[in-house]
Design a protein around this motif. Structure first.
Motif, PDB file in Angstrom:
ATOM      1  N   PHE A   1      13.317   1.682  -4.502  1.00  0.00           N
ATOM      2  CA  PHE A   1      12.745   2.995  -4.190  1.00  0.00           C
ATOM      3  C   PHE A   1      13.824   4.080  -4.299  1.00  0.00           C
ATOM      4  O   PHE A   1      13.607   5.142  -4.886  1.00  0.00           O
ATOM      5  N   PHE A   2      15.004   3.800  -3.756  1.00  0.00           N
ATOM      6  CA  PHE A   2      16.096   4.776  -3.830  1.00  0.00           C
ATOM      7  C   PHE A   2      16.454   5.101  -5.272  1.00  0.00           C
ATOM      8  O   PHE A   2      16.727   6.249  -5.619  1.00  0.00           O
TER       9      PHE A   2
ATOM     10  N   LYS B   1       0.841  -1.204   0.000  1.00  0.00           N
ATOM     11  CA  LYS B   1       0.000   0.000   0.000  1.00  0.00           C
ATOM     12  C   LYS B   1       0.872   1.248   0.000  1.00  0.00           C
ATOM     13  O   LYS B   1       0.595   2.230  -0.689  1.00  0.00           O
ATOM     14  N   HIS B   2       1.915   1.178   0.793  1.00  0.00           N
ATOM     15  CA  HIS B   2       2.761   2.355   0.894  1.00  0.00           C
ATOM     16  C   HIS B   2       3.437   2.641  -0.437  1.00  0.00           C
ATOM     17  O   HIS B   2       3.570   3.794  -0.841  1.00  0.00           O
ATOM     18  N   ARG B   3       3.844   1.611  -1.129  1.00  0.00           N
ATOM     19  CA  ARG B   3       4.492   1.829  -2.420  1.00  0.00           C
ATOM     20  C   ARG B   3       3.501   2.318  -3.474  1.00  0.00           C
ATOM     21  O   ARG B   3       3.866   3.043  -4.390  1.00  0.00           O
ATOM     22  N   VAL B   4       2.236   1.923  -3.321  1.00  0.00           N
ATOM     23  CA  VAL B   4       1.210   2.463  -4.223  1.00  0.00           C
ATOM     24  C   VAL B   4       1.077   3.971  -3.989  1.00  0.00           C
ATOM     25  O   VAL B   4       0.989   4.765  -4.931  1.00  0.00           O
ATOM     26  N   ALA B   5       1.108   4.367  -2.727  1.00  0.00           N
ATOM     27  CA  ALA B   5       1.011   5.799  -2.410  1.00  0.00           C
ATOM     28  C   ALA B   5       2.199   6.566  -2.988  1.00  0.00           C
ATOM     29  O   ALA B   5       2.057   7.687  -3.476  1.00  0.00           O
ATOM     30  N   ILE B   6       3.377   5.963  -2.947  1.00  0.00           N
ATOM     31  CA  ILE B   6       4.565   6.610  -3.512  1.00  0.00           C
ATOM     32  C   ILE B   6       4.417   6.730  -5.032  1.00  0.00           C
ATOM     33  O   ILE B   6       4.701   7.778  -5.617  1.00  0.00           O
ATOM     34  N   ALA B   7       3.945   5.653  -5.648  1.00  0.00           N
ATOM     35  CA  ALA B   7       3.745   5.682  -7.109  1.00  0.00           C
ATOM     36  C   ALA B   7       2.743   6.767  -7.477  1.00  0.00           C
ATOM     37  O   ALA B   7       2.918   7.481  -8.467  1.00  0.00           O
ATOM     38  N   ARG B   8       1.702   6.914  -6.677  1.00  0.00           N
ATOM     39  CA  ARG B   8       0.702   7.938  -6.972  1.00  0.00           C
ATOM     40  C   ARG B   8       1.330   9.330  -6.934  1.00  0.00           C
ATOM     41  O   ARG B   8       1.067  10.174  -7.783  1.00  0.00           O
ATOM     42  N   ALA B   9       2.176   9.568  -5.933  1.00  0.00           N
ATOM     43  CA  ALA B   9       2.807  10.881  -5.824  1.00  0.00           C
ATOM     44  C   ALA B   9       3.722  11.145  -7.017  1.00  0.00           C
ATOM     45  O   ALA B   9       3.783  12.246  -7.538  1.00  0.00           O
ATOM     46  N   LEU B  10       4.427  10.108  -7.464  1.00  0.00           N
ATOM     47  CA  LEU B  10       5.360  10.284  -8.571  1.00  0.00           C
ATOM     48  C   LEU B  10       4.653  10.421  -9.909  1.00  0.00           C
ATOM     49  O   LEU B  10       5.173  11.026 -10.843  1.00  0.00           O
ATOM     50  N   PHE B  11       3.443   9.867  -9.983  1.00  0.00           N
ATOM     51  CA  PHE B  11       2.725   9.807 -11.250  1.00  0.00           C
ATOM     52  C   PHE B  11       2.480  11.195 -11.841  1.00  0.00           C
ATOM     53  O   PHE B  11       2.462  11.386 -13.047  1.00  0.00           O
ATOM     54  N   SER B  12       2.326  12.179 -10.967  1.00  0.00           N
ATOM     55  CA  SER B  12       1.992  13.506 -11.466  1.00  0.00           C
ATOM     56  C   SER B  12       3.234  14.296 -11.872  1.00  0.00           C
ATOM     57  O   SER B  12       3.125  15.470 -12.201  1.00  0.00           O
ATOM     58  N   SER B  13       4.412  13.649 -11.849  1.00  0.00           N
ATOM     59  CA  SER B  13       5.679  14.348 -12.118  1.00  0.00           C
ATOM     60  C   SER B  13       5.761  15.651 -11.329  1.00  0.00           C
ATOM     61  O   SER B  13       5.798  16.731 -11.908  1.00  0.00           O
TER      62      SER B  13
END
Ligand SMILES: Nc1ncnc2c1ncn2[C@@H]1O[C@H](COP(=O)(O)OP(=O)(O)OP(=O)(O)O)[C@@H](O)[C@H]1O
Ligand SMILES: [Mg+2]
Length: 504
Positions: free
Chosen positions: A178-179, A145-157
């Motif tokens: 992740f790093f 779940k946490h990695r999904v949240a990170i992906a969501r944040a990155l998705f918007s560039s």
């Protein structure tokens, strides 16, 4: 890029931020360190427009930024991954990632869903190759779940990325991928604010370090600053870090108080047999989908073993029931972000004594005094930062909420204490104190099982370690054989790891 100028914030009687100034430059990873309750998340939320400051201001470039809500901050290119995971449980993984960005993919009034999905899937493949993009978020693990949240944040560039303890729920391998994603976005000029309690990450990823204590900035330093110096700034004094110190071997004569025989759980756990004796700290370690989460569910009574048996003090655990597991003698501390088990609307006192109430109220009448005494004792022992025992749980910082859960389990004084990721989100100093508390508790005869994805933690607390690989026991190490190399080797399925019945 973005700058906070003399920002202050008061919650009731707590000065969460006291005239804090901080800037984030393009392409840097600005690490923010500080004890639990130092004000890190509050600052992160103010930068992301979730909390508004009482005084001071936020500037983007030369302009004053006044975000009325998080949506405005997102549109300005600021993304925050919060400490508590904030994914939408009933939606799929890929829909969570693209949520809110349909507009960016709209052309001639049509959302180009294929394109949008492809972009999201590409990002997920890197950060979360273990999650099917169409899986419903409800059913995936805390780390996922946490990695999904990170992906969501990155998705918007985003132009500014604020990460509040992003790796607390990740294992060594997940952390590495992740790093590399973080390095890639910073090379494109994104400014990153990175909140963590893991000092080893500082030289690995940081460009600059800022340290907070009690709502104020107390030090700014370079990422290659020696750890003891960072610790001294964080704690406000010198503290000694304890390292692997083998405790006295337990008399082998004591009968195991918790034991499993060939336990299976779905696809995840495959014939795991284990035991722990009174006075012993057993560590359970694994990376990725090793089965540790599911094993914890079985041992804590959240889920019934599909096959095999679980014995607590010689009696079988049987059907899935947390209260039954507790009654049989297993107290459980879940470690997920999202803080399972925290009752936000109840005071700290009740959150600590929740599970011992039956014992404190022999005739149905809660013995208020005893309850307050128990709560006060653990609040002091674990140094839980709260205005008082009547404060609402939701007003505590993430790390302090985690400490309350630990206090609740310790207060039960059960024969078995089962902890998952006990120090995820806990500051360096408190972490040592928790290890000491666990060792003391073991010494008094409690059997402790620590399920962790933190190798240093395993080496520090465990008398004996069980390593899981793809749901099976891939190795067991104790004494001088319990080394970083041996454990990692087994956890990665190395040839040194000989499953005890590999049965090819
Ligand atoms: N909504 C709130 N109501 C009341 N007090 C709050 C609230 N949010 C935060 N606080 C208090 O403000 C202080 C700073 O909290 P914050 O969450 O910023 O700490 P933190 O540095 O992120 O800690 P942690 O490492 O535990 O996450 C704490 O004392 C906390 O109890
Ligand atoms: Mg926080």
């Amino acid at each position: 890029m973005i700058r906070a100028r003399q920002v202050s914030k008061v919650f009731g009687s707590t000065m969460a931020l006291d005239s804090v100034s901080l800037d984030l430059l393009p392409g840097e990873v600005h690490v923010l360190l500080g004890e639990n309750g130092a004000g890190k998340s509050t600052l992160a939320k103010i930068l992301a427009g979730i909390v508004s400051p009482d005084s001071g201001r936020i500037e983007i470039g030369e302009r004053l930024a006044a975000f009325a809500n998080p949506g405005e901050a997102r549109r300005a290119g600021i993304e925050l991954v919060q400490q508590e995971t904030t994914v939408v449980p009933k939606m799929s993984v890929v829909d969570n990632v693209t949520l809110g960005w349909e507009r960016a993919y709209t052309r001639l009034g049509l959302v180009r869903r294929r394109r949008m999905r492809e972009d999201a899937v590409r990002l997920l493949r890197e950060l979360a190759p273990d999650i099917p993009p169409d899986a419903i978020v409800d059913g995936i693990s805390g780390s996922q779940k946490h990695r999904v949240a990170i992906a969501r944040a990155l998705f918007s560039s985003p132009r500014v990325l604020i990460l509040d303890e992003p790796t607390a729920a990740l294992d060594e391998l997940e952390r590495e991928s992740f790093f590399s994603v973080v390095r890639r976005v910073t090379s494109r000029g994104v400014a990153v604010l990175y909140v963590t309690h893991h000092l080893a990450e500082v030289p690995a990823i940081g460009s600059r370090v800022t340290i907070m204590r009690d709502g104020a900035i107390v030090a700014r330093c370079a990422p290659d600053t020696p750890e003891p110096q960072l610790v001294a700034h964080i704690a406000g004094r010198q503290i000694s870090m304890q390292h692997h110190e083998a405790s006295a071997p337990t008399p082998a004569a004591a009968a195991p108080v918790l034991e499993t025989v060939d336990v299976c759980a779905g696809e995840a756990v495959d014939r795991v047999s284990m035991h722990v004796r009174p006075g012993e700290v057993l560590g359970v370690y694994g990376v990725g989908q090793c089965g540790a989460d599911e094993l914890a569910e079985v041992l804590s009574g959240h889920r019934r073993a599909d096959r095999g048996r679980v014995f607590v003090a010689g009696r079988t655990l049987g059907r899935a029931s947390v209260s039954r597991a507790l009654a049989r003698g297993v107290a459980y501390v879940p470690g997920e972000r999202g803080r399972n088990g925290v009752v936000g609307t109840l005071p700290v006192r009740d959150n600590i004594t929740l599970s011992v109430l039956p014992r404190l109220s022999p005739a149905g009448v809660i013995r208020r005094r005893a309850e307050a005494r128990t709560a006060a004792r653990w609040t002091a022992q674990l140094r839980i930062k709260t205005p008082d025992l009547e404060a609402q749980m939701s007003a505590l910082s993430g790390g302090n909420q985690q400490k309350v859960l630990l206090a609740r389990a310790l207060a039960c004084e059960t024969p078995v204490l089962l902890l998952k990721e006990p120090t995820a989100g806990i500051d360096v100093q408190s972490r040592q104190e928790i290890y000491t508390a666990l060792k003391q508790t073991a010494k008094s005869g409690t059997a402790i099982v620590v399920i962790t994805s933190d190798l240093l933690e395993l080496l520090t607390v465990a008398d004996r370690a069980l390593v899981l690989y793809r749901g099976r026991v891939a190795g067991e190490f104790a004494g001088p054989a319990l080394t970083e190399e041996a454990v990692l080797g087994a956890a990665l399925g190395g040839s040194a790891a000989v499953p005890h019945d590999s049965g090819q």
